[in-house]
Design an enzyme around this catalytic site. Structure first.
Site, PDB file in Angstrom:
ATOM      1  N   HIS A 146       1.453   2.294  -3.526  1.00 30.39           N
ATOM      2  CA  HIS A 146       0.354   3.101  -4.060  1.00 30.39           C
ATOM      3  C   HIS A 146       0.401   4.518  -3.506  1.00 30.39           C
ATOM      4  CE1 HIS A 146      -1.759  -0.045  -6.183  1.00 30.39           C
ATOM      5  NE2 HIS A 146      -1.910  -0.804  -5.109  1.00 30.39           N
ATOM      6  N   GLU A 151       0.820  -1.212   0.000  1.00 32.37           N
ATOM      7  CA  GLU A 151       0.000   0.000   0.000  1.00 32.37           C
ATOM      8  C   GLU A 151       0.854   1.262   0.000  1.00 32.37           C
ATOM      9  OE1 GLU A 151      -3.000  -0.279  -0.772  1.00 32.37           O
ATOM     10  OE2 GLU A 151      -3.137  -2.441  -0.427  1.00 32.37           O
TER      11      GLU A 151
END
EC number: 3.4.17.19
Length: 491
Positions: free
Chosen positions: A260, A257
């Site tokens: 991202h 994550e």
């Protein structure tokens, strides 16, 4: 220029409103009281109706009609191109359908989460049936006579088609299957042993996130059922999950994550709230999360640094040394869960979903038959049976959210990551020495400078080709996997 300025101010306001809508989605998965589900569904529907009205506002068409892209610089022309694309697509979808989808998928998330917890696909099936019906309707409106699945895919990977991806994935499958078979025939390295305090996992996850360059002053790390990233620019939030028996789940979900989030935090600040102010596609987005998680995060160099941090945090790990830790991080083992899959098998999980959702949207597969189809395909691909729905058809959040066309971008992102990793290694020859010291600055700076800063300025494949010098292909990913796991498993 006046029309362009008016258009851009309107778009910035729309972009800000979209960020607010996204925050409602983040809150729903992280902090919302469990009894607020129906109210939140209504709130999300209203927000989507407002956004749809702005994206189809006749003034947008009037501004676009009088703007000559030839009078603009490259950034301005790219903004107009993106706005025109969104305007044309949004006008094809009726406002009541857009609102109904937002309301339904907000409610469907809660139904899915409860069904997953109860291992009861039948409890979710009626809601999923309605989601599929509305997504077919939306896809047909967007396709305007073309391929319905391609129209939905275009939301996540502009310009890609299912036929193109099928060809690429068809080239991936034989070498992946052969590598999987060869690895699983070899003795398995020892696994991590022990019980790992879940709060301590979160403490270490925050340390690792910062090591990868995640700016906590512009983000936060929380827990959710399914890890995700939300937001952009100065408010980019991530989630992870913990398991007392498997700290790698927490740590590598966090690193994924962060990839991202780092992309969103690195987009040029002048693009904030504009069509260029976010990652250009989910395939390129996934290339960042996967290269952070795998080529960097699971490398021999970085895991030596992580091994020291893990022993500081948890004490004895039941492993002899950093080499054993590296092998444990990269163990190839049978498993049900896509997000926990090793690099060798991960794409096989994605291809299963890609084929099933294409069949669902085409009407060749119905929701009532989905669980059986999933279980049959899984058994054929992996050689063992699904034990329960939460390890099978209910494990992913995507279909409850209506994200049909999203799954193939995971494997496309892996292909892109393979290309980027090859170029990164060429440009930063002492990368391993830096990573072994816990210094990821050169790696993350290379990705920021060559990919992340551009946001939506270039088309997805163009982003990768500009960074790597060549058009993206599956070869670098396959070469990397075979070399890495061939060494670990002495093939």
């Amino acid at each position: 220029m006046s029309a362009f300025q008016d258009l851009m101010q309107f778009e910035r306001d729309t972009g800000a409103l979209a960020q607010v809508a996204g925050r409602l989605g983040w809150d729903q998965e992280v902090m919302m009281p469990p009894g607020a589900g129906e109210q939140r569904a209504d709130e999300m529907a209203v927000m989507e109706a407002m956004l749809h009205a702005r994206r189809t506002d006749p003034r947008v068409g009037e501004w676009l009609a009088v703007i000559d892209p030839g009078d603009l610089d490259d950034e301005g022309a790219a903004m107009v191109r993106q706005i025109r694309r969104t305007y044309d697509r949004s006008r094809r979808v009726p406002a009541d359908l857009a609102s109904a989808l937002a309301r339904l998928t907000s409610r469907a998330h809660r139904v899915w989460a409860e069904a997953r917890a109860d291992d009861d696909f039948a409890a979710f099936a009626p809601t999923l049936r309605e989601v599929v019906r509305l997504k077919r309707e939306e896809g047909a409106a967007l396709a305007d006579g073309g391929d319905v699945y391609d129209a939905l895919l275009d939301d996540y990977e502009p310009g890609a088609t299912a036929a193109q991806l099928s060809e690429m994935f068809g080239a991936l499958r034989p070498r992946l299957v052969a590598l999987r078979q060869a690895v699983l025939e070899r003795p398995q390295p020892p696994a991590l042993q022990g019980t790992f305090d879940e709060q301590a996992q979160m403490t270490l996850a925050r340390t690792v996130a910062k090591t990868f360059g995640y700016e906590m002053a512009r983000g936060r790390l929380d827990k959710s059922v399914h890890p995700f990233t939300s937001g952009g620019a100065d408010d980019v939030r991530i989630t992870t999950r913990t398991d007392a028996l498997d700290p790698f789940n927490c740590l590598y979900s966090t690193i994924h994550e962060v990839g991202h989030a780092a992309y969103e935090q690195a987009v040029r600040r002048s693009y904030r709230f504009t069509p260029l102010g976010q990652g250009v596609s989910m395939g390129v987005h996934e290339s960042q999360s996967r290269i952070y998680e795998n080529q960097i995060g699971r490398s021999r160099a970085f895991t030596s640094w992580l091994y020291a941090r893990m022993t500081e945090q948890f004490g004895d790990l039941g492993l002899a040394d950093a080499d054993a830790f590296y092998a444990a991080v990269n163990r190839v083992k049978n498993g049900y869960i896509r997000t926990e899959a090793d690099e060798v098998q991960y794409n096989l999980h994605v291809l299963l979903r890609f084929d099933l959702e294409r069949a669902l949207i085409a009407g060749a597969l119905e929701v009532d038959d989905l669980e059986d189809a999933w279980n049959e395909r899984f058994l054929a691909d992996f050689g063992f049976a699904v034990d329960k729905p939460s390890d099978g058809v209910l494990q992913d959040v995507h279909w409850s959210a209506g994200l049909f066309g999203y799954f193939p971008t995971y494997s496309l992102g892996n292909v892109y990551a393979g290309c980027l990793h090859k170029a990164l290694r060429s440009d930063v020859p002492d990368l391993d020495a830096q990573m072994a010291a816990g210094d990821l600055g050169a790696a993350t700076a290379w990705l920021r400078d060559n990919v992340q800063q551009f946001g939506g300025l270039f088309a997805p494949r163009e982003v990768i080709q500009r960074a790597c010098g060549d058009a993206p292909t599956e070869a670098p990913l396959l070469d990397y996997l075979e070399a890495k796991f061939g060494t670990i498993y002495s093939l």
